[in-house]
Design a protein around this motif. Sequence first.
Motif, PDB file in Angstrom:
ATOM      1  N   ASN A   1       0.828  -1.203   0.000  1.00  0.00           N
ATOM      2  CA  ASN A   1       0.000   0.000   0.000  1.00  0.00           C
ATOM      3  C   ASN A   1       0.865   1.257   0.000  1.00  0.00           C
ATOM      4  O   ASN A   1       0.602   2.206  -0.743  1.00  0.00           O
ATOM      5  N   ILE A   2       1.908   1.275   0.815  1.00  0.00           N
ATOM      6  CA  ILE A   2       2.814   2.423   0.863  1.00  0.00           C
ATOM      7  C   ILE A   2       3.514   2.605  -0.489  1.00  0.00           C
ATOM      8  O   ILE A   2       3.604   3.720  -1.014  1.00  0.00           O
ATOM      9  N   LEU A   3       4.010   1.507  -1.049  1.00  0.00           N
ATOM     10  CA  LEU A   3       4.666   1.596  -2.363  1.00  0.00           C
ATOM     11  C   LEU A   3       3.685   2.039  -3.455  1.00  0.00           C
ATOM     12  O   LEU A   3       4.057   2.787  -4.371  1.00  0.00           O
ATOM     13  N   ALA A   4       2.434   1.586  -3.361  1.00  0.00           N
ATOM     14  CA  ALA A   4       1.422   1.997  -4.334  1.00  0.00           C
ATOM     15  C   ALA A   4       1.181   3.498  -4.252  1.00  0.00           C
ATOM     16  O   ALA A   4       1.085   4.174  -5.285  1.00  0.00           O
ATOM     17  N   TRP A   5       1.083   4.036  -3.034  1.00  0.00           N
ATOM     18  CA  TRP A   5       0.903   5.475  -2.898  1.00  0.00           C
ATOM     19  C   TRP A   5       2.115   6.232  -3.430  1.00  0.00           C
ATOM     20  O   TRP A   5       1.970   7.298  -4.058  1.00  0.00           O
ATOM     21  N   LEU A   6       3.316   5.694  -3.216  1.00  0.00           N
ATOM     22  CA  LEU A   6       4.525   6.324  -3.761  1.00  0.00           C
ATOM     23  C   LEU A   6       4.482   6.334  -5.293  1.00  0.00           C
ATOM     24  O   LEU A   6       4.741   7.361  -5.924  1.00  0.00           O
ATOM     25  N   CYS A   7       4.132   5.211  -5.894  1.00  0.00           N
ATOM     26  CA  CYS A   7       4.030   5.135  -7.355  1.00  0.00           C
ATOM     27  C   CYS A   7       2.932   6.057  -7.878  1.00  0.00           C
ATOM     28  O   CYS A   7       3.106   6.725  -8.894  1.00  0.00           O
ATOM     29  N   PHE A   8       1.806   6.094  -7.166  1.00  0.00           N
ATOM     30  CA  PHE A   8       0.726   6.976  -7.582  1.00  0.00           C
ATOM     31  C   PHE A   8       1.194   8.435  -7.543  1.00  0.00           C
ATOM     32  O   PHE A   8       0.940   9.210  -8.465  1.00  0.00           O
ATOM     33  N   GLY A   9       1.893   8.812  -6.481  1.00  0.00           N
ATOM     34  CA  GLY A   9       2.407  10.182  -6.375  1.00  0.00           C
ATOM     35  C   GLY A   9       3.404  10.511  -7.472  1.00  0.00           C
ATOM     36  O   GLY A   9       3.371  11.596  -8.058  1.00  0.00           O
ATOM     37  N   LEU A  10       4.304   9.568  -7.770  1.00  0.00           N
ATOM     38  CA  LEU A  10       5.268   9.798  -8.850  1.00  0.00           C
ATOM     39  C   LEU A  10       4.559   9.928 -10.198  1.00  0.00           C
ATOM     40  O   LEU A  10       4.940  10.748 -11.035  1.00  0.00           O
ATOM     41  N   GLY A  11       3.524   9.130 -10.402  1.00  0.00           N
ATOM     42  CA  GLY A  11       2.742   9.251 -11.627  1.00  0.00           C
ATOM     43  C   GLY A  11       2.041  10.590 -11.720  1.00  0.00           C
ATOM     44  O   GLY A  11       1.949  11.189 -12.792  1.00  0.00           O
ATOM     45  N   PHE A  12       1.541  11.069 -10.601  1.00  0.00           N
ATOM     46  CA  PHE A  12       0.890  12.384 -10.584  1.00  0.00           C
ATOM     47  C   PHE A  12       1.894  13.476 -10.927  1.00  0.00           C
ATOM     48  O   PHE A  12       1.598  14.385 -11.702  1.00  0.00           O
ATOM     49  N   VAL A  13       3.099  13.383 -10.368  1.00  0.00           N
ATOM     50  CA  VAL A  13       4.151  14.346 -10.704  1.00  0.00           C
ATOM     51  C   VAL A  13       4.478  14.254 -12.191  1.00  0.00           C
ATOM     52  O   VAL A  13       4.740  15.263 -12.848  1.00  0.00           O
ATOM     53  N   GLY A  14       4.423  13.033 -12.746  1.00  0.00           N
ATOM     54  CA  GLY A  14       4.695  12.840 -14.168  1.00  0.00           C
ATOM     55  C   GLY A  14       3.701  13.552 -15.070  1.00  0.00           C
ATOM     56  O   GLY A  14       4.008  13.846 -16.225  1.00  0.00           O
ATOM     57  N   MET A  15       2.503  13.841 -14.561  1.00  0.00           N
ATOM     58  CA  MET A  15       1.540  14.610 -15.357  1.00  0.00           C
ATOM     59  C   MET A  15       1.992  16.056 -15.504  1.00  0.00           C
ATOM     60  O   MET A  15       1.603  16.735 -16.448  1.00  0.00           O
ATOM     61  N   LEU A  16       2.844  16.520 -14.601  1.00  0.00           N
ATOM     62  CA  LEU A  16       3.255  17.919 -14.588  1.00  0.00           C
ATOM     63  C   LEU A  16       4.670  18.140 -15.111  1.00  0.00           C
ATOM     64  O   LEU A  16       4.982  19.226 -15.597  1.00  0.00           O
ATOM     65  N   VAL A  17       5.518  17.133 -14.997  1.00  0.00           N
ATOM     66  CA  VAL A  17       6.928  17.273 -15.347  1.00  0.00           C
ATOM     67  C   VAL A  17       7.211  16.587 -16.679  1.00  0.00           C
ATOM     68  O   VAL A  17       6.907  15.400 -16.841  1.00  0.00           O
ATOM     69  N   PRO A  18       7.791  17.308 -17.629  1.00  0.00           N
ATOM     70  CA  PRO A  18       8.117  16.677 -18.916  1.00  0.00           C
ATOM     71  C   PRO A  18       9.141  15.546 -18.749  1.00  0.00           C
ATOM     72  O   PRO A  18       9.979  15.575 -17.854  1.00  0.00           O
ATOM     73  N   LEU A  19       9.074  14.570 -19.596  1.00  0.00           N
ATOM     74  CA  LEU A  19       9.955  13.399 -19.639  1.00  0.00           C
ATOM     75  C   LEU A  19       9.789  12.457 -18.450  1.00  0.00           C
ATOM     76  O   LEU A  19      10.518  11.495 -18.322  1.00  0.00           O
ATOM     77  N   MET A  20       8.833  12.729 -17.562  1.00  0.00           N
ATOM     78  CA  MET A  20       8.584  11.795 -16.466  1.00  0.00           C
ATOM     79  C   MET A  20       7.264  11.093 -16.760  1.00  0.00           C
ATOM     80  O   MET A  20       6.251  11.745 -16.966  1.00  0.00           O
ATOM     81  N   PRO A  21       7.261   9.768 -16.777  1.00  0.00           N
ATOM     82  CA  PRO A  21       6.051   9.048 -17.170  1.00  0.00           C
ATOM     83  C   PRO A  21       4.977   9.070 -16.092  1.00  0.00           C
ATOM     84  O   PRO A  21       5.264   9.214 -14.911  1.00  0.00           O
ATOM     85  N   THR A  22       3.748   8.922 -16.528  1.00  0.00           N
ATOM     86  CA  THR A  22       2.616   8.796 -15.609  1.00  0.00           C
ATOM     87  C   THR A  22       2.101   7.372 -15.624  1.00  0.00           C
ATOM     88  O   THR A  22       1.958   6.728 -14.584  1.00  0.00           O
TER      89      THR A  22
END
Length: 167
Positions: free
Chosen positions: A25-46
């Motif tokens: 669950n903790i890792l899933a939230w981390l991945c979800f957060g990184l994906g959300f950041v990827g919506m805003l940052v170029p070259l970072m995947p969502t």
Amino acid sequence: MRTTQHDQTAASEPPIASRRHHLYNILAWLCFGLGFVGMLVPLMPTTVFWICATWLWLRSRPHRVRFLIEHPRFGESIRRFLESGEICRTGKTAAVVGMAGSLAIWIALATPGWPFILLVGGILALVALWILTRPEGPRPAPAPTQMAVTLDTDAWARAKPPANPPG
């Protein structure tokens, strides 16, 4: 005090499984957060991070998956990958170009030694090869290339005057 189905399930699980579910669950939230950041940052995947979050939540908190697989923009890609391992051509291209760009930026900014460049480049090349060998699924139907447009000039002459003229 009311107990939920999740509480009853967690109480019946062995401690190791419960800890694993919490870790997932903790890792899933981390991945979800990184994906959300990827919506805003170029070259970072969502999508990649949200696929990982979905996989982790399926093993820890399955009720949280619905949001991701029903997402209007990313849901279909996540669903197709989880169901049949498919990655669309656009996704493959974006992933490979993004990895190559990230490698180039890393080399330019960090100036690592050749052993590190070869190690990271080799790992990225293997991941790119794996991505490129995934199935693409059915291609969408091509859009019509020609469209016939006609203009009926006689329709203007046949137009009826308004029923109640102003004035």
